[in-house]
Motif scaffolding. Structure first.
Motif, PDB file in Angstrom:
ATOM      1  N   GLU A 214      90.984  33.918   6.562  1.00  0.00           N
ATOM      2  CA  GLU A 214      90.975  32.461   6.476  1.00  0.00           C
ATOM      3  C   GLU A 214      89.873  31.832   7.319  1.00  0.00           C
ATOM      4  O   GLU A 214      89.414  30.741   7.042  1.00  0.00           O
ATOM      5  N   LEU A 215      89.466  32.544   8.376  1.00  0.00           N
ATOM      6  CA  LEU A 215      88.585  31.925   9.363  1.00  0.00           C
ATOM      7  C   LEU A 215      87.171  31.771   8.839  1.00  0.00           C
ATOM      8  O   LEU A 215      86.525  32.736   8.476  1.00  0.00           O
ATOM      9  N   PRO A 216      86.656  30.554   8.802  1.00  0.00           N
ATOM     10  CA  PRO A 216      85.253  30.349   8.425  1.00  0.00           C
ATOM     11  C   PRO A 216      84.357  30.708   9.603  1.00  0.00           C
ATOM     12  O   PRO A 216      84.789  30.706  10.754  1.00  0.00           O
ATOM     13  N   TYR A 217      83.105  31.046   9.296  1.00  0.00           N
ATOM     14  CA  TYR A 217      82.201  31.456  10.360  1.00  0.00           C
ATOM     15  C   TYR A 217      81.678  30.272  11.168  1.00  0.00           C
ATOM     16  O   TYR A 217      81.058  30.460  12.194  1.00  0.00           O
ATOM     17  N   SER A 218      81.927  29.055  10.688  1.00  0.00           N
ATOM     18  CA  SER A 218      81.444  27.880  11.422  1.00  0.00           C
ATOM     19  C   SER A 218      82.392  27.537  12.560  1.00  0.00           C
ATOM     20  O   SER A 218      82.901  26.427  12.660  1.00  0.00           O
ATOM     21  N   THR A 219      82.690  28.504  13.415  1.00  0.00           N
ATOM     22  CA  THR A 219      83.551  28.287  14.571  1.00  0.00           C
ATOM     23  C   THR A 219      82.863  28.810  15.823  1.00  0.00           C
ATOM     24  O   THR A 219      82.056  29.737  15.764  1.00  0.00           O
ATOM     25  N   ALA A 220      83.190  28.202  16.939  1.00  0.00           N
ATOM     26  CA  ALA A 220      82.664  28.641  18.231  1.00  0.00           C
ATOM     27  C   ALA A 220      83.685  28.278  19.296  1.00  0.00           C
ATOM     28  O   ALA A 220      84.554  27.433  19.088  1.00  0.00           O
ATOM     29  N   VAL A 221      83.595  28.937  20.443  1.00  0.00           N
ATOM     30  CA  VAL A 221      84.496  28.652  21.565  1.00  0.00           C
ATOM     31  C   VAL A 221      83.655  28.357  22.800  1.00  0.00           C
ATOM     32  O   VAL A 221      82.774  29.145  23.151  1.00  0.00           O
ATOM     33  N   LYS A 236      92.913  27.492  36.213  1.00  0.00           N
ATOM     34  CA  LYS A 236      93.116  26.584  35.087  1.00  0.00           C
ATOM     35  C   LYS A 236      91.857  26.580  34.227  1.00  0.00           C
ATOM     36  O   LYS A 236      90.759  26.317  34.719  1.00  0.00           O
ATOM     37  N   ILE A 237      92.040  26.896  32.953  1.00  0.00           N
ATOM     38  CA  ILE A 237      90.912  26.995  32.032  1.00  0.00           C
ATOM     39  C   ILE A 237      91.125  26.040  30.864  1.00  0.00           C
ATOM     40  O   ILE A 237      92.194  26.025  30.243  1.00  0.00           O
ATOM     41  N   LEU A 238      90.101  25.254  30.589  1.00  0.00           N
ATOM     42  CA  LEU A 238      90.106  24.389  29.414  1.00  0.00           C
ATOM     43  C   LEU A 238      89.033  24.901  28.462  1.00  0.00           C
ATOM     44  O   LEU A 238      87.847  24.936  28.814  1.00  0.00           O
ATOM     45  N   ALA A 239      89.443  25.330  27.268  1.00  0.00           N
ATOM     46  CA  ALA A 239      88.494  25.845  26.280  1.00  0.00           C
ATOM     47  C   ALA A 239      88.620  25.035  24.995  1.00  0.00           C
ATOM     48  O   ALA A 239      89.718  24.606  24.612  1.00  0.00           O
ATOM     49  N   THR A 240      87.492  24.849  24.334  1.00  0.00           N
ATOM     50  CA  THR A 240      87.451  24.103  23.079  1.00  0.00           C
ATOM     51  C   THR A 240      87.035  25.023  21.944  1.00  0.00           C
ATOM     52  O   THR A 240      86.048  25.748  22.047  1.00  0.00           O
ATOM     53  N   ILE A 241      87.803  24.977  20.879  1.00  0.00           N
ATOM     54  CA  ILE A 241      87.466  25.699  19.648  1.00  0.00           C
ATOM     55  C   ILE A 241      86.776  24.717  18.716  1.00  0.00           C
ATOM     56  O   ILE A 241      87.372  23.710  18.309  1.00  0.00           O
ATOM     57  N   LEU A 242      85.517  24.963  18.411  1.00  0.00           N
ATOM     58  CA  LEU A 242      84.751  24.095  17.523  1.00  0.00           C
ATOM     59  C   LEU A 242      84.846  24.605  16.098  1.00  0.00           C
ATOM     60  O   LEU A 242      84.662  25.796  15.846  1.00  0.00           O
ATOM     61  N   ARG A 288      83.145  19.732  14.662  1.00  0.00           N
ATOM     62  CA  ARG A 288      81.744  19.492  14.990  1.00  0.00           C
ATOM     63  C   ARG A 288      80.878  20.185  13.934  1.00  0.00           C
ATOM     64  O   ARG A 288      80.460  21.331  14.106  1.00  0.00           O
ATOM     65  N   PRO A 289      80.593  19.483  12.839  1.00  0.00           N
ATOM     66  CA  PRO A 289      79.901  20.112  11.709  1.00  0.00           C
ATOM     67  C   PRO A 289      78.529  20.677  12.051  1.00  0.00           C
ATOM     68  O   PRO A 289      78.093  21.655  11.460  1.00  0.00           O
ATOM     69  N   ASP A 290      77.854  20.085  13.003  1.00  0.00           N
ATOM     70  CA  ASP A 290      76.463  20.464  13.270  1.00  0.00           C
ATOM     71  C   ASP A 290      76.293  21.292  14.538  1.00  0.00           C
ATOM     72  O   ASP A 290      75.207  21.334  15.100  1.00  0.00           O
ATOM     73  N   TRP A 291      77.342  21.980  14.971  1.00  0.00           N
ATOM     74  CA  TRP A 291      77.226  22.664  16.261  1.00  0.00           C
ATOM     75  C   TRP A 291      76.139  23.730  16.248  1.00  0.00           C
ATOM     76  O   TRP A 291      75.487  23.982  17.270  1.00  0.00           O
ATOM     77  N   ALA A 292      75.884  24.356  15.098  1.00  0.00           N
ATOM     78  CA  ALA A 292      74.875  25.412  15.026  1.00  0.00           C
ATOM     79  C   ALA A 292      73.448  24.872  15.135  1.00  0.00           C
ATOM     80  O   ALA A 292      72.502  25.644  15.285  1.00  0.00           O
TER      81      ALA A 292
END
Length: 305
Positions: A214-221, A236-242, A288-292
């Motif tokens: 299911e996972l598209p390649y347009s993801t980053a952490v 304490k860690i705050l991480a964002t999945i783009l 975030r569509p344009d992260w790449a």
């Protein structure tokens, strides 16, 4: 009389899903690179440091070589090619079991490898992974012949990254080819990557494993915050999945937030084991569509120039 120390970089090169990350983790004896059945999981030149006696090697696990030209694929290839500039030895990893079934796949996979190594002056060693899974060893003969023709002069070792079979012999050959020089790292260091980066990679691995196809390649952490001071004994860690599209966000979160909770729980447990401390891990999902195309973010992820 003491033997001279040896130190150098071993760049791991090969097609996607050949088992480079599995072999790196096997060599180091601890996970430093994420493993997933999906291709193109490795996006950076992940490093692992191995010190044995008078030899110390920095292994660089590069993104798999492929021929795709869309999305972040060109960035991954650039990362792999850039790592070759640091190589004292090149370790080419190939999937022996796959080629025993499909010899045409070997020819296709060797093309980008040979192209990458054109004019290279560094020693090349080939590890034929998963060859232990081939029962009819006669089927390996044309595979060995094709590799020998494509990479003349390269020594070849059958190995199993999963079980460790043949890995000791492979390491002996790699260490023998390292240049003489003093060690650059303490013997107990296992990676040059910051712990913060490795934590982000762990989250990304759990994301890949949870979503499968299911996972598209347009993801980053990205790890937005790392706090060791607020509460002793707790990080304490705050991480964002783009994600690249709005429709991808519910795929990551899951019904009632169950999927992201599961991803977070598994990632937290592994990060705690890695750093030896309790962890509070908070995950956010952002579209975030344009992260790449964001050079600043790409540099943070180790993909930018």
């Amino acid at each position: 009389m003491e033997r001279a120390q040896r130190f150098g970089h071993v760049v791991m090169l090969g097609p996607t899903n050949a088992g480079k990350s599995t072999l790196l983790n096997r060599v180091i004896g601890q996970k430093v690179s994420i493993v997933s059945p999906k291709p193109q999981t490795t996006r950076n030149s992940i490093s692992g440091i191995l010190t044995e006696g008078d030899a110390q090697a920095v292994f660089l696990d590069t993104p798999g070589l492929h021929r795709q030209k869309r999305g972040i694929a060109p960035l991954l290839l650039r990362s792999a090619y850039a790592a070759l500039g640091q190589a004292d030895v090149v370790l080419v990893l190939l999937d022996g079991a796959r080629y025993a079934r499909d010899p045409d796949a070997l020819r296709a996979d060797l093309r980008p490898v040979v192209q990458a190594l054109t004019n290279a002056k560094t020693p090349v060693v080939v590890a034929l992974n998963k060859s232990d899974a081939v029962r009819d060893k006669a089927r390996m003969l044309p595979v060995l012949a094709a590799i020998g023709e494509a990479l003349p002069g390269a020594e070849l070792f059958p190995v199993s990254a999963l079980t460790g079979q043949g890995v000791a012999e492979l390491l002996t050959a790699l260490f023998a080819r390292l240049p003489e020089g003093p060690h650059q790292y303490d013997p107990d260091e296992i990676s040059t990557a910051p712990v913060r980066f490795l934590a982000g990679e762990i989250v990304r691995e759990k994301l890949f494993l949870a979503l499968g196809e299911e996972l598209p390649y347009s993801t980053a952490v990205t790890v937005e915050n790392w706090d060791e001071k607020s509460k002793p004994g707790l990080v304490k860690i705050l991480a964002t999945i783009l994600v690249g599209r709005e429709s991808h966000k519910p795929m990551v979160i899951g019904k009632g937030g169950e999927r992201i909770k599961d991803i977070g729980a598994k990632a937290r447990a592994e990060i705690e084991e890695m750093i030896g401390s309790q962890v509070f891990l908070e995950l956010w999902v952002k579209v975030r569509p344009d992260w790449a195309a964001d050079q600043g973010l790409l540099r943070e992820l180790g993909l930018g120039e």
